[in-house]
Design a protein around this motif. Sequence first.
Motif, PDB file in Angstrom:
ATOM      1  N   GLN A 239       0.027   0.505  -8.277  1.00  0.00           N
ATOM      2  CA  GLN A 239       0.434   0.981  -6.954  1.00  0.00           C
ATOM      3  C   GLN A 239      -0.875   1.355  -6.259  1.00  0.00           C
ATOM      4  N   PRO A 240      -0.932   1.285  -4.900  1.00  0.00           N
ATOM      5  CA  PRO A 240      -2.196   1.619  -4.221  1.00  0.00           C
ATOM      6  C   PRO A 240      -2.767   2.976  -4.674  1.00  0.00           C
ATOM      7  N   ILE A 241      -1.894   3.945  -4.940  1.00  0.00           N
ATOM      8  CA  ILE A 241      -2.341   5.294  -5.324  1.00  0.00           C
ATOM      9  C   ILE A 241      -3.035   5.296  -6.695  1.00  0.00           C
ATOM     10  N   ASP A 242      -2.709   4.304  -7.554  1.00  0.00           N
ATOM     11  CA  ASP A 242      -3.280   4.269  -8.906  1.00  0.00           C
ATOM     12  C   ASP A 242      -4.799   4.079  -8.889  1.00  0.00           C
ATOM     13  N   ILE A 243      -5.292   3.401  -7.839  1.00  0.00           N
ATOM     14  CA  ILE A 243      -6.725   3.073  -7.842  1.00  0.00           C
ATOM     15  C   ILE A 243      -7.565   4.352  -7.743  1.00  0.00           C
TER      16      ILE A 243
END
Length: 314
Positions: A239-243
């Motif tokens: 998910q974008p937040i994981d990066i």
Amino acid sequence: MKAIAYQKFGNTEVLQTVKETKPSIQPNQVLIKVKAVSINPMDWKIRKGEMKLMSGSKFPKHTGADFAGIVEAVGPEVTHLKKGDAVFGVVKNLMKEGALAEYVAVSASLVWKKPEHISFAQAASIPVVGTAAATALQKMGTIKPQTKILVNGATGGFGMFLLQLLKQKGADVTAVSSTKGLAYAQKWGASNVIDYTKVDVLEESITYDIVVDLSGKMGYANAKRIMKPKSLFLNPIPQPIDIPTSLINNLFTGKKHVVILSSPSSKIIDTLRSAIDKDLQIEVNKVFPFEQTMEAYQYAEKGGYVGKIVVEIG
Ligand SMILES: NC(=O)c1ccc[n+]([C@@H]2O[C@H](COP(=O)([O-])OP(=O)(O)OC[C@H]3O[C@@H](n4cnc5c(N)ncnc54)[C@H](OP(=O)(O)O)[C@@H]3O)[C@@H](O)[C@H]2O)c1
């Protein structure tokens, strides 16, 4: 020429066969007469509007990133390919382009000669998942015989390449798949197999040095339970937040969360070509004719098969 396109985000019903002008090529491009296109989960994530931030919302959109075919014409700057070559490749921007058409114009840097002993359907199955598997292998670093690796979701396209690349390294791999995939996981090199329909790997007492989640259903937070104190969780479906969160998390724990974002290149394709020349097998589960593209996506999106699904264009 005929092509597959869609005018709005949605399920397979939005896929239409349309008539389009045969594309022209830039000096660094080649025109390919497409013979086969393999399906990737990314195709339907984009089509369903799940990747809007990257794909944008401009229509019509095309689909199908991986292709194989015959070179029809080459731009003046292209030196390594000529008309008539049997090739395989991938579109440059899979968020915005697609190869499911009679002809596709693509950058020559993303087109390679097809190994002679494999079919067009097999060749079209290589770029996206092969590159992702080779990238995952690089992220694993040095693999020793005692390194314990868990591959969850091991018998789709990505797992098929990853298991066999790991086998060529002599790795100790436990593969998690549904019942149908177990025999394939063993054939592709897994030392142990777990049927996820019968056993929850998270409830087992075994811990691993590397956990790769190709199903997207385990997640790092759960995987920590079966990770050794110094270990890696490889996540190709971030998910974008994981990066950003994985970078911060990794400062404070030995259980590292590593995101995989792969991008095909000639160097990686050369590695895969060597693996294929050794003994890496490419399993094409089912081939659909172009006229049944919608059925092909319905079949692929339902899951429950091993290897890759391909659409052939006659
Ligand atoms: N980051 C990147 O660069 C990159 C590149 C390529 C792919 N990907 C992503 O990586 C993922 C895998 O790709 P793929 O092409 O191999 O997809 P795939 O062919 O759909 O494989 C996914 C596998 O997960 C299995 N699975 C489903 N539910 C499961 C569960 N609860 N537990 C364990 N396994 C389960 C499926 O088995 P059954 O169908 O038998 O249930 C299937 O074999 C996709 O999400 C894809 O988008 C990322």
